[in-house]
Design a protein around this motif. Structure first.
Motif, PDB file in Angstrom:
ATOM      1  N   ASP A   1      40.765  37.738 -28.934  1.00  0.00           N
ATOM      2  CA  ASP A   1      40.691  38.133 -30.356  1.00  0.00           C
ATOM      3  C   ASP A   1      40.820  36.903 -31.122  1.00  0.00           C
ATOM      4  N   LEU A  36      36.222  42.595 -35.515  1.00  0.00           N
ATOM      5  CA  LEU A  36      36.354  41.888 -34.345  1.00  0.00           C
ATOM      6  C   LEU A  36      35.036  42.390 -33.559  1.00  0.00           C
ATOM      7  N   GLN A  81      38.500  35.031 -34.104  1.00  0.00           N
ATOM      8  CA  GLN A  81      39.148  34.997 -35.360  1.00  0.00           C
ATOM      9  C   GLN A  81      38.903  33.568 -35.872  1.00  0.00           C
TER      10      GLN A  81
END
Length: 320
Positions: free
Chosen positions: A242, A223, A246
């Motif tokens: 995040d 990440l 993703q």
């Protein structure tokens, strides 16, 4: 080797991508196939696709679980092949298995780096070591080692490190070129080719993540790296969660597969045609030919932003 009918081929990474398409096209030409992969489910689907059309009587397709970075797995694969294919020889070896990942010596772990290197390079080396005696026993044989355009250009763009994969693919290229004379001196009936694909529509992005992480989700380090890469591309990541990162990673894997300039099926045909023509150097895709030409023309410029931007403009690449 002008035809594949009645021959026996070994394919590593036969569960998806170019490995799957090589299996399908070889079987369609009457070639027996023994494939390995880490996924039994993926190989079962490859086998099903090969068997959609009724197979000629006696044609054999066998599947074998093996991690190509582990020599004992290769030896087990070889022993199973000898038994299940009822043979002491093979005619074709496609060292095709590969993953990405572990691109940086700074931001990736040593384990991630060596996982990629040991599959992409070690898998080729161990494949040749393991199956060479069976190839030599055949009246004619051909070794096909999959490198990449990253075997002569160690980059996928300015915003991401790419050391493990590139180092492995450079090794595959050099190893195969050196084998030309080694085979000529010691086993002249065995030929070899190095394959250098450009952007091919495969699942290598998502598959690599599964092999490295056990899932298709980015871990904490990835990440962070994804944010750095996006920021390097001029994207404001400050307000991205995040979950947003993703999703972008999943989208990138989908785009890599769906919007590639060359399909896995087209790539497999180019490779097999190259084998029949006994070409030792097989570039796959217009982008591979263009990149090869430009790296040779201006090697000192190959790692500048301008060089990469020109390649993207000329090819429509979406790989960085």
């Amino acid at each position: 080797m002008k035809e594949f009918a009645g021959k026996i081929a070994v394919i590593t990474g036969g569960g998806t991508g170019m490995g799957r398409e090589l299996a399908r096209q070889l079987v369609a030409e009457g070639c027996n196939v023994a494939m390995c992969d880490v996924s039994a489910e993926a190989m079962a689907e490859t086998k099903r696709l090969c068997e959609v059309e009724k197979l000629p009587q006696g044609l054999r397709i066998t599947t074998h679980i093996a991690d190509v970075s582990i020599e004992d797995h290769y030896k087990r694969f070889r022993d199973e092949l000898i038994e299940q294919q009822a043979t002491d020889k093979i005619h074709l070896l496609f060292n095709n298995a590969g993953i990405g990942g572990g691109g940086s010596l700074f931001t990736n772990t040593r384990e991630q780096w060596e996982r990629t290197f040991n599959i992409c390079w070690g898998g080729v080396y161990l494949g040749v070591r393991t199956f060479l005696p069976l190839l030599v026993k055949a009246d004619e044989a051909h070794i096909v080692n999959t490198s990449s355009v990253n075997g002569f250009w160690a980059s996928v763009g300015m915003g991401v490190s790419h050391t493990a994969y590139s180092a492995a693919k450079f090794a595959v290229k050099g190893f195969t070129e050196a084998m030309i004379n080694d085979l000529r001196l010691n086993a002249p009936h065995v030929k070899c080719s190095v394959v250098m694909p450009g952007h091919i529509g495969t699942s290598i992005v998502s598959n690599s993540r599964k092999v490295q992480n056990g899932s298709d989700q980015l871990n904490a380090d990835e990440l962070k790296q994804a944010r750095q890469r996006l920021q390097g591309q001029g994207i404001d990541v400050a307000k991205m969660s995040d979950a947003d990162i993703q999703q972008l990673a999943l989208d990138r894997a989908r785009i890599f597969h769906d919007e590639a300039p060359t399909s896995a099926a087209a790539a497999a045909k180019i490779i097999l045609d190259g084998v029949k023509a006994e070409r030792w150097r097989i570039l796959v895709g217009d982008d591979a030919h263009l990149l090869d030409e430009r790296v040779r023309k201006t090697p000192e410029q190959a790692y500048t932003p301008e060089f990469y931007q020109n390649i993207v403009a000329a090819t429509g690449w979406k790989v960085g």
